[in-house]
Design an enzyme around this catalytic site. Structure first.
Site, PDB file in Angstrom:
ATOM      1  N   THR A 161      15.973  49.572 -11.117  1.00 16.83           N
ATOM      2  CA  THR A 161      17.013  49.925 -10.148  1.00 16.83           C
ATOM      3  C   THR A 161      17.039  51.447 -10.078  1.00 16.83           C
ATOM      4  O   THR A 161      16.397  52.127 -10.882  1.00 16.83           O
ATOM      5  CB  THR A 161      18.422  49.431 -10.569  1.00 16.83           C
ATOM      6  OG1 THR A 161      18.799  50.133 -11.764  1.00 16.83           O
ATOM      7  CG2 THR A 161      18.487  47.935 -10.806  1.00 16.83           C
ATOM      8  N   TYR A 194      18.981  54.141 -25.854  1.00 10.12           N
ATOM      9  CA  TYR A 194      19.931  53.324 -25.094  1.00 10.12           C
ATOM     10  C   TYR A 194      21.119  52.870 -25.957  1.00 10.12           C
ATOM     11  O   TYR A 194      22.167  53.505 -25.947  1.00 10.12           O
ATOM     12  CB  TYR A 194      19.228  52.125 -24.409  1.00 10.12           C
ATOM     13  CG  TYR A 194      20.122  51.632 -23.279  1.00 10.12           C
ATOM     14  CD1 TYR A 194      19.883  52.011 -21.962  1.00 10.12           C
ATOM     15  CD2 TYR A 194      21.261  50.866 -23.543  1.00 10.12           C
ATOM     16  CE1 TYR A 194      20.749  51.636 -20.946  1.00 10.12           C
ATOM     17  CE2 TYR A 194      22.126  50.486 -22.540  1.00 10.12           C
ATOM     18  CZ  TYR A 194      21.867  50.859 -21.243  1.00 10.12           C
ATOM     19  OH  TYR A 194      22.749  50.500 -20.246  1.00 10.12           O
ATOM     20  N   GLY A 232      30.703  48.957  -6.546  1.00 10.23           N
ATOM     21  CA  GLY A 232      29.286  49.305  -6.782  1.00 10.23           C
ATOM     22  C   GLY A 232      28.392  48.269  -6.108  1.00 10.23           C
ATOM     23  O   GLY A 232      27.453  47.756  -6.717  1.00 10.23           O
ATOM     24  N   ALA A 233      28.699  47.986  -4.809  1.00  9.91           N
ATOM     25  CA  ALA A 233      28.160  46.795  -4.136  1.00  9.91           C
ATOM     26  C   ALA A 233      26.895  47.032  -3.320  1.00  9.91           C
ATOM     27  O   ALA A 233      26.409  46.103  -2.688  1.00  9.91           O
ATOM     28  CB  ALA A 233      29.235  46.233  -3.191  1.00  9.91           C
ATOM     29  N   LEU A 253      29.423  49.806 -11.340  1.00  8.59           N
ATOM     30  CA  LEU A 253      29.119  51.206 -11.013  1.00  8.59           C
ATOM     31  C   LEU A 253      28.056  51.750 -11.961  1.00  8.59           C
ATOM     32  O   LEU A 253      28.059  51.463 -13.155  1.00  8.59           O
ATOM     33  CB  LEU A 253      30.362  52.085 -11.174  1.00  8.59           C
ATOM     34  CG  LEU A 253      31.506  51.907 -10.194  1.00  8.59           C
ATOM     35  CD1 LEU A 253      32.568  52.978 -10.446  1.00  8.59           C
ATOM     36  CD2 LEU A 253      31.031  51.974  -8.763  1.00  8.59           C
ATOM     37  N   ALA A 254      27.156  52.561 -11.427  1.00  5.34           N
ATOM     38  CA  ALA A 254      26.269  53.389 -12.260  1.00  5.34           C
ATOM     39  C   ALA A 254      26.270  54.752 -11.588  1.00  5.34           C
ATOM     40  O   ALA A 254      25.860  54.880 -10.439  1.00  5.34           O
ATOM     41  CB  ALA A 254      24.869  52.805 -12.310  1.00  5.34           C
ATOM     42  N   GLY A 274      21.144  47.268  -6.469  1.00  2.00           N
ATOM     43  CA  GLY A 274      20.994  46.734  -7.823  1.00  2.00           C
ATOM     44  C   GLY A 274      21.839  45.500  -8.106  1.00  2.00           C
ATOM     45  O   GLY A 274      21.951  44.583  -7.280  1.00  2.00           O
TER      46      GLY A 274
HETATM   47  P1  NAD Z   1      22.479  51.003  -9.143  1.00  2.00           P
HETATM   48  O1  NAD Z   1      22.181  52.458  -9.212  1.00  2.00           O
HETATM   49  O2  NAD Z   1      21.510  50.126  -8.426  1.00  2.00           O
HETATM   50  O3  NAD Z   1      23.922  50.758  -8.445  1.00  2.00           O
HETATM   51  C1  NAD Z   1      25.008  51.599  -8.636  1.00  2.00           C
HETATM   52  C2  NAD Z   1      26.108  51.289  -7.639  1.00  2.00           C
HETATM   53  O4  NAD Z   1      27.228  52.136  -7.949  1.00  2.00           O
HETATM   54  C3  NAD Z   1      25.749  51.580  -6.171  1.00  2.00           C
HETATM   55  O5  NAD Z   1      26.353  50.616  -5.331  1.00  2.00           O
HETATM   56  C4  NAD Z   1      26.413  52.943  -5.911  1.00  2.00           C
HETATM   57  O6  NAD Z   1      26.763  53.208  -4.547  1.00  2.00           O
HETATM   58  C5  NAD Z   1      27.664  52.759  -6.755  1.00  2.00           C
HETATM   59  N1  NAD Z   1      28.321  54.026  -7.112  1.00  2.00           N
HETATM   60  C6  NAD Z   1      27.848  55.037  -7.885  1.00  2.00           C
HETATM   61  N2  NAD Z   1      28.787  56.016  -8.005  1.00  2.00           N
HETATM   62  C7  NAD Z   1      29.863  55.602  -7.282  1.00  2.00           C
HETATM   63  C8  NAD Z   1      31.137  56.143  -7.028  1.00  2.00           C
HETATM   64  N3  NAD Z   1      31.537  57.316  -7.530  1.00  2.00           N
HETATM   65  N4  NAD Z   1      31.974  55.445  -6.214  1.00  2.00           N
HETATM   66  C9  NAD Z   1      31.609  54.253  -5.669  1.00  2.00           C
HETATM   67  N5  NAD Z   1      30.422  53.676  -5.915  1.00  2.00           N
HETATM   68  C10 NAD Z   1      29.563  54.349  -6.706  1.00  2.00           C
HETATM   69  O7  NAD Z   1      22.706  50.538 -10.637  1.00  2.00           O
HETATM   70  P2  NAD Z   1      22.465  49.182 -11.454  1.00  2.00           P
HETATM   71  O8  NAD Z   1      21.246  49.352 -12.284  1.00  2.00           O
HETATM   72  O9  NAD Z   1      22.618  47.979 -10.590  1.00  2.00           O
HETATM   73  O10 NAD Z   1      23.686  49.261 -12.481  1.00  2.00           O
HETATM   74  C11 NAD Z   1      24.898  48.565 -12.298  1.00  2.00           C
HETATM   75  C12 NAD Z   1      25.458  48.184 -13.670  1.00  2.00           C
HETATM   76  O11 NAD Z   1      24.536  47.272 -14.288  1.00  2.00           O
HETATM   77  C13 NAD Z   1      25.593  49.371 -14.615  1.00  2.00           C
HETATM   78  O12 NAD Z   1      26.750  49.184 -15.403  1.00  2.00           O
HETATM   79  C14 NAD Z   1      24.353  49.249 -15.496  1.00  2.00           C
HETATM   80  O13 NAD Z   1      24.509  49.849 -16.752  1.00  2.00           O
HETATM   81  C15 NAD Z   1      24.267  47.734 -15.605  1.00  2.00           C
HETATM   82  N6  NAD Z   1      22.963  47.230 -16.049  1.00  2.00           N
HETATM   83  C16 NAD Z   1      21.812  47.647 -15.461  1.00  2.00           C
HETATM   84  C17 NAD Z   1      20.593  47.191 -15.953  1.00  2.00           C
HETATM   85  C18 NAD Z   1      19.288  47.643 -15.349  1.00  2.00           C
HETATM   86  O14 NAD Z   1      18.243  47.457 -15.987  1.00  2.00           O
HETATM   87  N7  NAD Z   1      19.273  48.195 -14.160  1.00  2.00           N
HETATM   88  C19 NAD Z   1      20.550  46.257 -17.019  1.00  2.00           C
HETATM   89  C20 NAD Z   1      21.757  45.810 -17.559  1.00  2.00           C
HETATM   90  C21 NAD Z   1      22.968  46.309 -17.084  1.00  2.00           C
END
Ligand code: NAD
Length: 398
Positions: A275, A235, A48-49, A139-140, A52
């Site tokens: 994000t 949430y 998930g690189a 991943l998200a 975000g």
């Molecule tokens: P994001 O949408 O920015 O990033 C998601 C990543 O997952 C991307 O790199 C995307 O390409 C990848 N991805 C999605 N489906 C995929 C698949 N099937 N195969 C390969 N890659 C895939 O999301 P984010 O907000 O950075 O979330 C990342 C984690 O951080 C999640 O677990 C989220 O719950 C957690 N988080 C987010 C927040 C927030 O406020 N954004 C806060 C705390 C925790």
């Protein structure tokens, strides 16, 4: 072509290649300015690189610690003259900057939930790196096709038990209104846990471990969120919260499974940030707009890169075991959750309306940050000039 933002609800369907590259450079500059903590990991796999928290988790070890990074993501390259997705442009820019610094950086674009991508990752690590000493799971995704059953599940953002009514904001139009969401049924809860829970993380670590590509002492971390009771119904106590509980339970099992290697598995609870994933959650963007205002006023605001820099330098690689909360989690949401910050947000919450939104919240900052995710609004970029949307990923693994 000339690429301008096209916002449709909570997504932007265009992205700007040089704008995304400038955004990556800002994050690299921040990390380099902060300096290199000792003991950083040297070979890092980030699942998930491309955007975000995962993207920040790739930039920090590479540019603060000189790490080799292998990034997994699911992004859309430019096709038929249309712009690629932001995560594609981010990854192209990241690789280019890493290579310019002499760092190994390779990417695999495909479905991380599949067995094929896991095997391709293992082969790439074997051939290029031997082992990895950190695996970040970030991943998200709205859906997952299960690798053994072939069943595709969709995640939902719903309360559990009873319906929920709360204020929310249409961030594009700046309209505050009430939203009512019906509770999820048992199938929707199970499906959300399948997509966003810990099973896939466990599958990744056991596949990497069985293949012998985890280094002695290897660590793995996945990200979670808790937040204030304002958002709990949707949430923490909702379907996504159930998935996060599952992720936390997986962390304990993975931790035990890594004990033979002297490794460790952690869940890090991160700050609420703009994000692509968080903008899809009802209620949360309004909370973030108020939170940003309060945290910026007090000099405590952080984005993904600041959060992850602090996570690596002060928690994961601080020379000791990270301090954990009562439930065994790393807390890097500590500044967000300070009582005085939460009291200030809670005091504003009942009074926020469409009319006073620009004054009492940071909706302007929210929108600017949202557009930056897609490479728009970066200084020095000529957005009215022609740009080639087709940017190759320099080092995709075949
Ligand atoms: P994001 O949408 O920015 O990033 C998601 C990543 O997952 C991307 O790199 C995307 O390409 C990848 N991805 C999605 N489906 C995929 C698949 N099937 N195969 C390969 N890659 C895939 O999301 P984010 O907000 O950075 O979330 C990342 C984690 O951080 C999640 O677990 C989220 O719950 C957690 N988080 C987010 C927040 C927030 O406020 N954004 C806060 C705390 C925790």
């Amino acid at each position: 072509m000339i690429i301008q933002p096209k916002v449709r609800g909570f997504i932007c369907v265009t992205a700007h290649p040089t704008g995304c590259a400038a955004h990556i450079q800002q994050q690299i500059d921040y990390v380099q300015h902060k300096g290199s903590p000792s003991g950083m990991p040297k070979r890092v796999l980030v699942i998930g690189a491309s955007t975000g928290y995962g993207l920040a988790s790739r930039i920090v070890p590479a540019f603060a610690g000189g790490a080799a990074t292998l990034g997994i993501f699911f992004e859309r390259p430019s096709e038929n003259g249309k712009p690629a997705s932001a995560g594609w442009y981010n990854s192209c820019a990241f690789e280019k900057a890493a290579h310019a610094k002499g760092l190994y950086a390779k990417s695999i674009n495909g479905d991380a939930y599949s067995e094929a991508i896991k095997q391709q990752t293992i082969e790439t690590i074997r051939e290029d790196l031997g082992t990895v000493d950190l695996v970040v799971y970030s991943l998200a995704s709205p859906r997952r096709t299960h690798p053994t059953t072939g069943v595709t599940c969709k995640s939902v953002l719903k309360p559990i038990g009873s319906s929920f009514t709360a204020k929310t904001v249409d961030t594009d139009r700046g309209v505050v209104s009430d939203i009512s969401i019906e509770p999820a049924n048992e199938q929707e809860i199970a499906d959300t846990v399948s997509v966003m829970g810990g099973e896939d993380w466990e599958m990744w670590i056991s596949a990497l471990s069985e293949a012998g590509v985890l280094a002695p002492g290897a660590k793995t971390v996945a990200y979670s969120y808790i937040g204030p009771d304002l958002t709990w119904a949707i949430y923490r106590n909702g379907t996504i919260g159930r998935a996060k509980e599952d992720l936390e339970a997986s962390a304990k099992r993975i931790h035990n499974s890594l004990s033979g290697l002297g490794g460790a598995a952690y869940v890090s609870v991160n700050k609420a940030l703009v994000t692509q994933a968080s903008s899809a959650i009802p209620v949360v963007p309004l909370y973030i707009s108020l939170l940003y205002k309060i945290m910026k006023e007090r000099g405590l605001h952080e984005g993904c890169i600041e959060q992850v820099q602090r996570l690596f330098a002060e928690r994961l690689y601080n020379g000791a075991s990270p301090q954990l909360d009562d439930a065994g989690r790393i807390r890097i949401d500590d500044w967000e959750m300070r009582p005085e910050i939460q009291a200030a947000v809670a005091a504003l919450w009942p009074s926020v309306t469409t009319e006073n939104l620009p004054q009492i919240s940071d909706i302007v900052g929210y929108r600017e940050e949202f557009l930056r995710l897609f490479g728009f609004g970066l200084p020095g970029i000529a957005y009215d000039a022609e740009v080639d949307p087709a940017v190759p990923l320099p080092c995709a693994s075949a």
